[in-house]
Design a protein around this motif. Sequence first.
Motif, mmCIF file in Angstrom:
data_model
loop_
_atom_site.group_PDB
_atom_site.id
_atom_site.type_symbol
_atom_site.label_atom_id
_atom_site.label_comp_id
_atom_site.label_asym_id
_atom_site.label_seq_id
_atom_site.Cartn_x
_atom_site.Cartn_y
_atom_site.Cartn_z
ATOM 1 N N ARG A 50 45.288 40.106 49.257
ATOM 2 C CA ARG A 50 44.426 39.434 49.275
ATOM 3 C C ARG A 50 43.406 38.801 47.936
ATOM 4 N NH1 ARG A 50 43.207 36.563 53.927
ATOM 5 N NH2 ARG A 50 45.159 37.086 55.528
ATOM 6 N N GLN A 51 42.951 40.013 46.854
ATOM 7 C CA GLN A 51 42.196 40.021 46.455
ATOM 8 C C GLN A 51 42.725 39.745 44.671
ATOM 9 O OE1 GLN A 51 39.932 43.990 46.482
ATOM 10 N NE2 GLN A 51 39.735 43.145 48.703
ATOM 11 N N GLY A 52 43.714 40.509 44.400
ATOM 12 C CA GLY A 52 44.422 40.648 43.388
ATOM 13 C C GLY A 52 44.157 41.277 42.497
ATOM 14 N N LYS A 53 43.192 41.351 41.311
ATOM 15 C CA LYS A 53 42.563 41.887 40.549
ATOM 16 C C LYS A 53 42.079 42.661 40.864
ATOM 17 C CE LYS A 53 42.219 37.938 36.124
ATOM 18 N NZ LYS A 53 42.041 37.084 36.022
ATOM 19 N N GLY A 71 42.082 46.724 38.886
ATOM 20 C CA GLY A 71 43.541 46.494 40.086
ATOM 21 C C GLY A 71 42.877 47.326 41.276
ATOM 22 N N THR A 72 42.318 48.082 41.698
ATOM 23 C CA THR A 72 42.132 48.689 42.890
ATOM 24 C C THR A 72 41.524 47.791 43.759
ATOM 25 O OG1 THR A 72 41.953 50.773 41.682
ATOM 26 C CG2 THR A 72 40.991 50.825 43.679
ATOM 27 N N PRO A 73 41.245 47.765 44.474
ATOM 28 C CA PRO A 73 41.160 46.282 45.700
ATOM 29 C C PRO A 73 39.739 47.249 46.577
ATOM 30 C CG PRO A 73 42.920 47.502 46.835
ATOM 31 C CD PRO A 73 42.720 48.097 45.068
ATOM 32 N N THR A 74 38.845 46.463 46.653
ATOM 33 C CA THR A 74 37.631 46.562 47.028
ATOM 34 C C THR A 74 37.326 46.824 48.635
ATOM 35 O OG1 THR A 74 35.343 46.966 46.483
ATOM 36 C CG2 THR A 74 36.506 45.019 46.158
ATOM 37 N N MET A 75 36.215 46.999 48.972
ATOM 38 C CA MET A 75 35.966 46.586 49.917
ATOM 39 C C MET A 75 36.389 47.448 51.722
ATOM 40 S SD MET A 75 36.420 41.992 51.080
ATOM 41 C CE MET A 75 35.442 40.979 49.471
ATOM 42 N N PHE A 114 29.579 43.423 52.893
ATOM 43 C CA PHE A 114 30.891 42.424 52.610
ATOM 44 C C PHE A 114 30.836 41.400 51.558
ATOM 45 C CE2 PHE A 114 33.133 39.313 54.442
ATOM 46 C CZ PHE A 114 34.715 39.530 54.366
ATOM 47 N N MET A 115 29.303 40.364 51.915
ATOM 48 C CA MET A 115 29.114 38.764 51.233
ATOM 49 C C MET A 115 28.990 39.676 49.551
ATOM 50 S SD MET A 115 26.079 37.239 53.831
ATOM 51 C CE MET A 115 24.934 38.452 53.968
ATOM 52 N N ASP A 116 28.479 40.359 49.555
ATOM 53 C CA ASP A 116 28.160 40.666 48.988
ATOM 54 C C ASP A 116 29.428 41.305 47.204
ATOM 55 O OD1 ASP A 116 26.384 41.423 45.864
ATOM 56 O OD2 ASP A 116 26.759 43.651 46.122
ATOM 57 N N ASP A 117 30.451 41.319 48.480
ATOM 58 C CA ASP A 117 31.377 42.154 47.282
ATOM 59 C C ASP A 117 32.269 40.645 47.551
ATOM 60 O OD1 ASP A 117 31.722 45.191 47.811
ATOM 61 O OD2 ASP A 117 32.257 45.348 49.416
ATOM 62 N N TYR A 118 33.018 39.850 48.504
ATOM 63 C CA TYR A 118 33.501 39.311 48.466
ATOM 64 C C TYR A 118 33.075 37.458 47.530
ATOM 65 C CZ TYR A 118 35.924 34.851 50.115
ATOM 66 O OH TYR A 118 36.171 33.778 50.025
ATOM 67 N N ASP A 119 31.692 38.522 46.818
ATOM 68 C CA ASP A 119 31.748 36.924 46.339
ATOM 69 C C ASP A 119 31.617 37.771 44.653
ATOM 70 O OD1 ASP A 119 29.606 34.569 45.425
ATOM 71 O OD2 ASP A 119 28.575 36.289 44.254
ATOM 72 N N LYS A 120 31.639 39.184 44.382
ATOM 73 C CA LYS A 120 32.291 39.716 42.796
ATOM 74 C C LYS A 120 33.433 39.581 43.021
ATOM 75 C CE LYS A 120 28.613 42.871 43.573
ATOM 76 N NZ LYS A 120 28.360 45.119 43.824
ATOM 77 N N VAL A 121 33.615 39.929 43.965
ATOM 78 C CA VAL A 121 35.468 39.321 44.071
ATOM 79 C C VAL A 121 35.891 38.150 43.633
ATOM 80 C CG1 VAL A 121 37.890 39.641 45.186
ATOM 81 C CG2 VAL A 121 36.028 41.638 45.552
ATOM 82 N N THR A 122 35.820 37.105 44.034
ATOM 83 C CA THR A 122 36.586 35.301 44.272
ATOM 84 C C THR A 122 36.089 35.457 42.385
ATOM 85 O OG1 THR A 122 34.442 35.161 45.420
ATOM 86 C CG2 THR A 122 36.137 35.239 46.249
ATOM 87 N N LYS A 123 34.788 35.893 42.319
ATOM 88 C CA LYS A 123 34.060 35.415 41.127
ATOM 89 C C LYS A 123 34.582 36.030 39.856
ATOM 90 C CE LYS A 123 30.799 33.320 42.978
ATOM 91 N NZ LYS A 123 28.664 32.381 43.320
ATOM 92 N N GLN A 124 35.318 37.647 40.089
ATOM 93 C CA GLN A 124 35.434 38.210 39.077
ATOM 94 C C GLN A 124 34.534 38.380 38.927
ATOM 95 O OE1 GLN A 124 38.092 40.632 38.256
ATOM 96 N NE2 GLN A 124 38.796 40.132 40.810
#
Length: 357
Positions: A50-53, A71-75, A114-124
């Motif tokens: 789901r996270q790709g990068k 490239g290591t996934p978070t959350m 989670f909201m913070d991580d999601y924002d960071k991942v989606t916006k890189q």
Amino acid sequence: MIKLIADLAGYDGIFNLFRYITFRTIAALVTALAIALVLGPRFIDMLRARQGKGQPIREDGPEWHLLTKRGTPTMGGLLILIALSISSLLWMDMRNGFVWTALLVTLGFGAIGFMDDYDKVTKQSHKGVSGKVRLGLEFLIAGLAVSYIASRTGFTLYLPFFKDFGLYLGLFYIAFAAFIITGFGNAVNLTDGLDGLATMPVVIAAAAFAIIAYLVGNIRFSDYLGIHHVPGSGELAVFCAALIGACLGFLWFNAPPAMVFMGDTGSLALGGALGTIAVVTNHELVLLVIGGLFVLETLSVIIQVVSFKTTGKRVFRMAPLHHHYEKKGWKEATVVIRFWIVAILLALIGLATLKLR
């Protein structure tokens, strides 16, 4: 849930074991560990797909991080929260408000992370959710939790090294205790910068507070040690054990080289959990010792920022503190293991305050 079933069925035969906190503490640890180990591989694969990068890596950090950690996934903190929640609900006394409070604060802080991580991942991007919004939500959750806790334990700050002696703070205690919970959520978050660095100190601190919770909740032990007795707080030993098991299961996959990062989802939740347990047991100041590694990491950031803004000079080569030692040439494993040793020593010193009164 199992405890509730045992209560309804009566304590005959094997159900007699469920009346003991010690048995349920061990069971909670094993259960959370097993859940994390079983779910871990598929969960990490899902995050990776789901996270790709994966998690954005600081470009101003140690150069080799960009090469090895990209490239290591978070959350991955979600794995901790799932294992912790299921194990706690299975083995805790569901009529105990303190465990529910600790669990809800943990999940609440985890949701903010989670909201913070999601924002960071989606916006890189490293920005994530606004700091003011994060802190506001954290203080709201912590304030509500402390209001409930204080209504049952009082508004007194108990001091280490003194037998059952404290300072009555009145309503100011709510602000102070909320600051402790919020502060530790962010302190663990700052420490989580290397593979396994934050996870094991959380395990160590949780183990120390499992002992404290059990002693504070037992009137005989608390009277012998001269510490304030909090009826019902012993049940938090079960919660601490579930927290330890979940973290150890996560560490299996987070050990260098990490397959997954816990992200803010995990670090904020774990810090909030430790802070809440310290408030319930009236050992807020002892938390500053047991969790001293997190305090040092936070102070290094504060000192660095203040020094640079006032003098234009940096005290550390890089903050938080673990990056300072990386910049000095320490290998990641060296930093992590030495910081673990510091965490163990500080936990032992914190536990010693129980007797030195």
